[in-house]
Design a protein around this motif. Structure first.
Motif, PDB file in Angstrom:
ATOM      1  N   ILE A   1      -6.436 -22.624   8.586  1.00 20.27           N
ATOM      2  CA  ILE A   1      -7.119 -21.582   7.796  1.00 20.27           C
ATOM      3  C   ILE A   1      -7.130 -22.064   6.352  1.00 20.27           C
ATOM      4  O   ILE A   1      -6.068 -22.275   5.751  1.00 20.27           O
ATOM      5  CB  ILE A   1      -6.406 -20.215   7.927  1.00 20.27           C
ATOM      6  N   SER A   2      -8.312 -22.265   5.818  1.00 32.28           N
ATOM      7  CA  SER A   2      -8.432 -22.906   4.500  1.00 32.28           C
ATOM      8  C   SER A   2      -7.884 -22.042   3.378  1.00 32.28           C
ATOM      9  O   SER A   2      -7.179 -22.527   2.486  1.00 32.28           O
ATOM     10  CB  SER A   2      -9.898 -23.267   4.223  1.00 32.28           C
ATOM     11  N   ASP A   3      -8.216 -20.760   3.352  1.00 29.05           N
ATOM     12  CA  ASP A   3      -7.750 -19.877   2.286  1.00 29.05           C
ATOM     13  C   ASP A   3      -7.765 -18.437   2.786  1.00 29.05           C
ATOM     14  O   ASP A   3      -7.997 -18.184   3.962  1.00 29.05           O
ATOM     15  CB  ASP A   3      -8.628 -20.029   1.024  1.00 29.05           C
ATOM     16  N   GLY A   4      -7.526 -17.506   1.867  1.00 34.55           N
ATOM     17  CA  GLY A   4      -7.385 -16.109   2.243  1.00 34.55           C
ATOM     18  C   GLY A   4      -8.638 -15.274   2.061  1.00 34.55           C
ATOM     19  O   GLY A   4      -8.535 -14.042   1.933  1.00 34.55           O
ATOM     20  N   ARG A   5      -9.824 -15.897   2.066  1.00 37.12           N
ATOM     21  CA  ARG A   5     -11.052 -15.105   1.997  1.00 37.12           C
ATOM     22  C   ARG A   5     -11.221 -14.252   3.232  1.00 37.12           C
ATOM     23  O   ARG A   5     -10.938 -14.685   4.342  1.00 37.12           O
ATOM     24  CB  ARG A   5     -12.271 -16.025   1.874  1.00 37.12           C
ATOM     25  N   ILE A   6     -11.716 -13.033   3.032  1.00 35.38           N
ATOM     26  CA  ILE A   6     -11.965 -12.121   4.165  1.00 35.38           C
ATOM     27  C   ILE A   6     -13.372 -11.547   4.013  1.00 35.38           C
ATOM     28  O   ILE A   6     -13.741 -11.055   2.937  1.00 35.38           O
ATOM     29  CB  ILE A   6     -10.946 -10.959   4.190  1.00 35.38           C
ATOM     30  N   ASP A   7     -14.143 -11.641   5.078  1.00 36.40           N
ATOM     31  CA  ASP A   7     -15.505 -11.096   5.059  1.00 36.40           C
ATOM     32  C   ASP A   7     -15.742 -10.231   6.297  1.00 36.40           C
ATOM     33  O   ASP A   7     -15.506 -10.676   7.428  1.00 36.40           O
ATOM     34  CB  ASP A   7     -16.538 -12.237   5.024  1.00 36.40           C
ATOM     35  N   PHE A   8     -16.184  -9.011   6.063  1.00 34.47           N
ATOM     36  CA  PHE A   8     -16.645  -8.134   7.149  1.00 34.47           C
ATOM     37  C   PHE A   8     -18.166  -8.077   7.049  1.00 34.47           C
ATOM     38  O   PHE A   8     -18.694  -7.597   6.052  1.00 34.47           O
ATOM     39  CB  PHE A   8     -16.066  -6.722   6.998  1.00 34.47           C
ATOM     40  N   GLU A   9     -18.836  -8.576   8.076  1.00 30.42           N
ATOM     41  CA  GLU A   9     -20.295  -8.611   8.065  1.00 30.42           C
ATOM     42  C   GLU A   9     -20.846  -7.581   9.043  1.00 30.42           C
ATOM     43  O   GLU A   9     -20.919  -7.813  10.245  1.00 30.42           O
ATOM     44  CB  GLU A   9     -20.798 -10.017   8.422  1.00 30.42           C
TER      45      GLU A   9
ATOM     46  N   SER B   1     -13.083 -17.952  16.280  1.00 33.05           N
ATOM     47  CA  SER B   1     -13.103 -19.410  16.404  1.00 33.05           C
ATOM     48  C   SER B   1     -11.715 -20.015  16.208  1.00 33.05           C
ATOM     49  O   SER B   1     -11.511 -21.194  16.467  1.00 33.05           O
ATOM     50  CB  SER B   1     -14.062 -20.018  15.374  1.00 33.05           C
ATOM     51  N   TYR B   2     -10.766 -19.211  15.740  1.00 26.58           N
ATOM     52  CA  TYR B   2      -9.417 -19.715  15.475  1.00 26.58           C
ATOM     53  C   TYR B   2      -8.515 -19.631  16.703  1.00 26.58           C
ATOM     54  O   TYR B   2      -8.713 -18.796  17.589  1.00 26.58           O
ATOM     55  CB  TYR B   2      -8.754 -18.901  14.359  1.00 26.58           C
ATOM     56  N   SER B   3      -7.510 -20.476  16.702  1.00 23.97           N
ATOM     57  CA  SER B   3      -6.396 -20.300  17.628  1.00 23.97           C
ATOM     58  C   SER B   3      -5.671 -19.017  17.229  1.00 23.97           C
ATOM     59  O   SER B   3      -5.408 -18.783  16.039  1.00 23.97           O
ATOM     60  CB  SER B   3      -5.442 -21.493  17.533  1.00 23.97           C
ATOM     61  N   LEU B   4      -5.373 -18.170  18.215  1.00 21.95           N
ATOM     62  CA  LEU B   4      -4.704 -16.908  17.908  1.00 21.95           C
ATOM     63  C   LEU B   4      -3.377 -17.140  17.194  1.00 21.95           C
ATOM     64  O   LEU B   4      -3.026 -16.415  16.258  1.00 21.95           O
ATOM     65  CB  LEU B   4      -4.454 -16.123  19.206  1.00 21.95           C
ATOM     66  N   CYS B   5      -2.653 -18.155  17.616  1.00 24.82           N
ATOM     67  CA  CYS B   5      -1.357 -18.460  17.005  1.00 24.82           C
ATOM     68  C   CYS B   5      -1.532 -18.833  15.534  1.00 24.82           C
ATOM     69  O   CYS B   5      -0.813 -18.334  14.671  1.00 24.82           O
ATOM     70  CB  CYS B   5      -0.671 -19.583  17.778  1.00 24.82           C
ATOM     71  N   ALA B   6      -2.505 -19.698  15.253  1.00 29.27           N
ATOM     72  CA  ALA B   6      -2.733 -20.142  13.879  1.00 29.27           C
ATOM     73  C   ALA B   6      -3.214 -18.989  12.999  1.00 29.27           C
ATOM     74  O   ALA B   6      -2.774 -18.830  11.852  1.00 29.27           O
ATOM     75  CB  ALA B   6      -3.754 -21.278  13.861  1.00 29.27           C
ATOM     76  N   LEU B   7      -4.125 -18.180  13.532  1.00 34.35           N
ATOM     77  CA  LEU B   7      -4.671 -17.058  12.762  1.00 34.35           C
ATOM     78  C   LEU B   7      -3.571 -16.052  12.424  1.00 34.35           C
ATOM     79  O   LEU B   7      -3.429 -15.644  11.255  1.00 34.35           O
ATOM     80  CB  LEU B   7      -5.781 -16.379  13.563  1.00 34.35           C
ATOM     81  N   ARG B   8      -2.798 -15.672  13.413  1.00 36.57           N
ATOM     82  CA  ARG B   8      -1.775 -14.647  13.181  1.00 36.57           C
ATOM     83  C   ARG B   8      -0.622 -15.177  12.351  1.00 36.57           C
ATOM     84  O   ARG B   8       0.073 -14.419  11.681  1.00 36.57           O
ATOM     85  CB  ARG B   8      -1.287 -14.093  14.521  1.00 36.57           C
ATOM     86  N   ASP B   9      -0.423 -16.489  12.387  1.00 34.78           N
ATOM     87  CA  ASP B   9       0.604 -17.072  11.533  1.00 34.78           C
ATOM     88  C   ASP B   9       0.185 -17.059  10.071  1.00 34.78           C
ATOM     89  O   ASP B   9       1.021 -17.041   9.170  1.00 34.78           O
ATOM     90  CB  ASP B   9       0.889 -18.506  11.990  1.00 34.78           C
ATOM     91  N   ALA B  10      -1.137 -17.065   9.838  1.00 34.95           N
ATOM     92  CA  ALA B  10      -1.648 -17.052   8.465  1.00 34.95           C
ATOM     93  C   ALA B  10      -1.821 -15.647   7.918  1.00 34.95           C
ATOM     94  O   ALA B  10      -2.116 -15.475   6.740  1.00 34.95           O
ATOM     95  CB  ALA B  10      -2.993 -17.789   8.409  1.00 34.95           C
ATOM     96  N   VAL B  11      -1.673 -14.649   8.777  1.00 36.20           N
ATOM     97  CA  VAL B  11      -1.825 -13.256   8.356  1.00 36.20           C
ATOM     98  C   VAL B  11      -0.495 -12.541   8.566  1.00 36.20           C
ATOM     99  O   VAL B  11       0.018 -12.467   9.681  1.00 36.20           O
ATOM    100  CB  VAL B  11      -2.926 -12.538   9.168  1.00 36.20           C
ATOM    101  N   GLY B  12       0.071 -12.024   7.491  1.00 30.91           N
ATOM    102  CA  GLY B  12       1.321 -11.278   7.590  1.00 30.91           C
ATOM    103  C   GLY B  12       1.047  -9.786   7.480  1.00 30.91           C
ATOM    104  O   GLY B  12       0.361  -9.352   6.563  1.00 30.91           O
ATOM    105  N   ILE B  13       1.556  -9.015   8.453  1.00 29.33           N
ATOM    106  CA  ILE B  13       1.353  -7.568   8.448  1.00 29.33           C
ATOM    107  C   ILE B  13       2.707  -6.876   8.375  1.00 29.33           C
ATOM    108  O   ILE B  13       3.597  -7.153   9.179  1.00 29.33           O
ATOM    109  CB  ILE B  13       0.614  -7.083   9.711  1.00 29.33           C
ATOM    110  N   VAL B  14       2.842  -5.996   7.386  1.00 26.00           N
ATOM    111  CA  VAL B  14       4.001  -5.118   7.324  1.00 26.00           C
ATOM    112  C   VAL B  14       3.543  -3.800   7.924  1.00 26.00           C
ATOM    113  O   VAL B  14       2.727  -3.085   7.335  1.00 26.00           O
ATOM    114  CB  VAL B  14       4.495  -4.916   5.884  1.00 26.00           C
ATOM    115  N   LEU B  15       4.028  -3.515   9.111  1.00 24.83           N
ATOM    116  CA  LEU B  15       3.512  -2.393   9.886  1.00 24.83           C
ATOM    117  C   LEU B  15       3.903  -1.040   9.289  1.00 24.83           C
ATOM    118  O   LEU B  15       4.874  -0.912   8.554  1.00 24.83           O
ATOM    119  CB  LEU B  15       4.020  -2.478  11.328  1.00 24.83           C
ATOM    120  N   GLN B  16       3.087  -0.050   9.654  1.00 27.02           N
ATOM    121  CA  GLN B  16       3.356   1.319   9.235  1.00 27.02           C
ATOM    122  C   GLN B  16       4.686   1.795   9.820  1.00 27.02           C
ATOM    123  O   GLN B  16       5.463   2.469   9.167  1.00 27.02           O
ATOM    124  CB  GLN B  16       2.214   2.226   9.698  1.00 27.02           C
TER     125      GLN B  16
END
Length: 580
Positions: free
Chosen positions: A329-337, A402-417
């Protein structure tokens, strides 16, 4: 039987032990079936002729057969135990691993208590079918076939009595199995309900006591427990009919054999030793038929459990890696189209509708809105906990699919409710974020999350032991530990899902300033308090799944009535059409 065949296909590593246990049963049965032949010779030859030497020789042969039968039986027990216990552990691991591949939508198809029952009780039923079923399943048919064959060799006419009994026994077994089969499925469902009642009560025990609802919970559990007891009683009421029905039929056959056999001896067509040996085969055949009937009942119950286990394996994960996944994952850009989303395909309304949003890498974005406005749903699309029903979600310029689920979720940190901590030390819980984190890294993350303030007051520091769920910590302390744990991942995108709600405003402000120093990290903050998002680069307002407004605190305060109303209600204590 197809379900059982699929389950037993998991024998894999224990197939050798399973086959050896079957071979030892066949050998044990063979040695046992030779004994009546030797006994008949002892009576008809040795005793009739008063030949002590002959009796001793045959007696030794009987003893050798008995010892060999015992030895082969012990080897059977050894290999059957290895096969059953190893198989149960293997299937349980496979089932648990399968559940780990499920998406949230897959987990919605099963109750938690049901999954627990399938991994414990249902697998135990299959294990018991192996340990208690291999022996009668092999021994019964072998004893029946060899016993009938040897009985026919002794006296073909007398053996016809069995041929008349077998169809009767078959009809009895058919009706019992037909009645009991659906009841075993209901029995496991009742077990699910009992587990659910126990799980909910223990999980919410503080709420139960706070609302003084112990009696209500006891009544609720009593209903589930009585339902299980009633279903069990009905099920086994029909299952145990197998024994008296078979015994009545077979004892009738024995009486007929004694009657006809006595007549044969009187007319000289049969000797006493032959009848004695024949009766030994009769008892063995009766025993084999009982074993076979019990196997059918055991397989009937196993079939219900096998079907439930296979449902877990058959559940196809909604989310999976693409054929050639992207792992960086190159950077932290997020786009909802133009994103649309609904939890079920056949739902009439979308939970999220036409979300078009672009977030630059390193930005801090606040997300605010009323309860049920789908704030959490929006951020769950980023690590692909769910897939968008329409449109695209992009991270780092690439579609999340298009990402590996492991790689994507490793790059996104969620502090749950909902704060999730595990039994163990504080250090062990924090190392979920990074198993190789040093103490220096851990303390730095704790400092950023303002968790070091209370950890240093504990006598054991990072080695302080947490109870299950972290119940020996306050809500604010648990939230700060969860934030520190997520920071140890060093994610490119950090999502706070209303995760500072239990933290006082002074600590929250201190935490916000420290997090702002992490400029390379994109931060999304879901909050109910305006103070939690007012310093963000932009604020997103969601209303019933729609993007209502987007802007800075100042621009929204000047132009958005919804934001004005939220701000005034929290900061000034009241509002009238957006004005104090």
């Amino acid at each position: 039987m197809h379900d059982l065949k699929r389950i037993f296909s998991h024998l894999g590593p224990f197939r050798r032990e399973f086959i050896l246990s079957i071979l030892f049963i066949i050998a044990e049965t063979g040695f046992e079936l030779v004994i009546p032949l030797i006994m008949a010779d002892i009576i008809d030859v040795g005793v009739a002729n008063r030949n002590i030497h002959y009796i001793l020789i045959k007696g030794m042969q009987m003893g050798i057969c008995a010892v060999l039968s015992l030895i082969t039986g012990l080897f059977y027990a050894k290999f059957a135990a290895k096969a059953a216990l190893g198989f149960g552990a293997f299937v349980r691991e496979q089932e648990f691993a399968r559940i780990q591949t499920y998406s949230f939508s897959n987990l919605d198809h099963f109750a938690t208590s049901s999954l627990i029952t399938r991994m414990t009780t249902d697998i135990t039923v299959i294990q018991n079918a192996i340990t208690g079923g291999i022996r009668p399943m092999v021994r019964g048919p072998v004893m029946l076939i060899l016993g009938l064959f040897l009985a026919f060799l002794m006296n073909a006419k007398l053996s016809l009595v069995f041929l008349a009994c077998i169809p009767v026994l078959g009809v009895i077994l058919f009706f019992i199995v037909r009645k009991v089969a659906p009841l075993y499925g209901r029995l496991q469902i009742c077990m699910d309900r009992v587990n659910a009642a126990i799980q909910e009560n223990l999980t919410a025990i503080r709420a139960v006591k706070a609302f003084v609802r112990e009696e209500y919970e006891e009544e609720f559990f009593e209903k589930a427990n009585h339902s299980l007891a009633d279903t069990s009683r009905t099920t086994f009421h029909f299952a145990v009919l197998n024994l008296p029905a078979f015994q009545a039929t077979m004892y009738t056959a024995i009486v007929l054999i004694l009657w006809f056999g006595g007549n044969f001896i009187r007319t000289g067509q049969m000797q006493v030793g032959q009848l004695t040996g024949f009766l030994s085969y009769v008892l063995q055949i009766v025993n084999s038929l009982m074993l076979i009937s019990n196997v059918f009942l055991m397989l009937t119950r196993s079939l219900a459990s096998a079907r439930r286990i296979n449902q877990v394996f058959d559940e196809c994960p909604d989310l999976s890696d693409p054929k050639d996944p992207v792992t960086e994952i190159s950077d932290g850009r997020i786009d909802f189209e133009h994103v649309y989303f609904k939890y079920k395909r056949d739902a009439q309304q979308y939970t999220l509708s036409d979300i078009d949003l672009h977030i630059r890498s390193g930005e801090t974005v606040g997300i605010i809105g009323g309860t049920g406005s789908s704030k959490t749903t929006l951020v769950q699309l980023i690590p692909r906990l769910y897939d968008a029903s329409g449109g695209r979600v992009l991270v780092g310029g690439s579609d999340v699919r298009s990402y590996s689920l492991c790689a994507l979720r490793d790059a996104v940190g969620i502090v749950l409710q909902k704060n999730v901590l595990f039994s163990g030390t504080i250090r062990e819980n924090l190392q979920w974020g990074n198993p190789d984190a040093s103490d220096t890294e851990i303390w730095n993350a704790c400092h950023t999350a303002c968790a070091d303030e209370f950890i240093r007051h504990f006598p054991d520091g990072l080695d302080t032991r947490l109870e299950q769920g972290g119940i020996n910590l306050s809500g604010g302390q648990k939230q700060r530990l969860c934030i520190a744990r997520t920071l140890l991942k060093h994610p490119k995108i950090l999502i706070f899902d209303d995760s500072t709600s239990a933290v006082d405003t002074a600590t929250e402000e201190k935490m916000r300033r420290r997090l702002s120093a992490l400029s390379s990290m994109t931060k999304l903050v879901i909050a109910q308090r305006v103070t939690s998002v007012m310093h963000a680069d932009k604020i997103l307002i969601l209303d019933d799944g729609h993007l209502h407004a987007l802007g800075t605190h100042e621009s929204l305060l000047a132009s958005c009535p919804v934001y004005q109303e939220i701000y005034d209600s929290q900061m000034r204590g009241g509002t009238t059409n957006g004005n104090a």
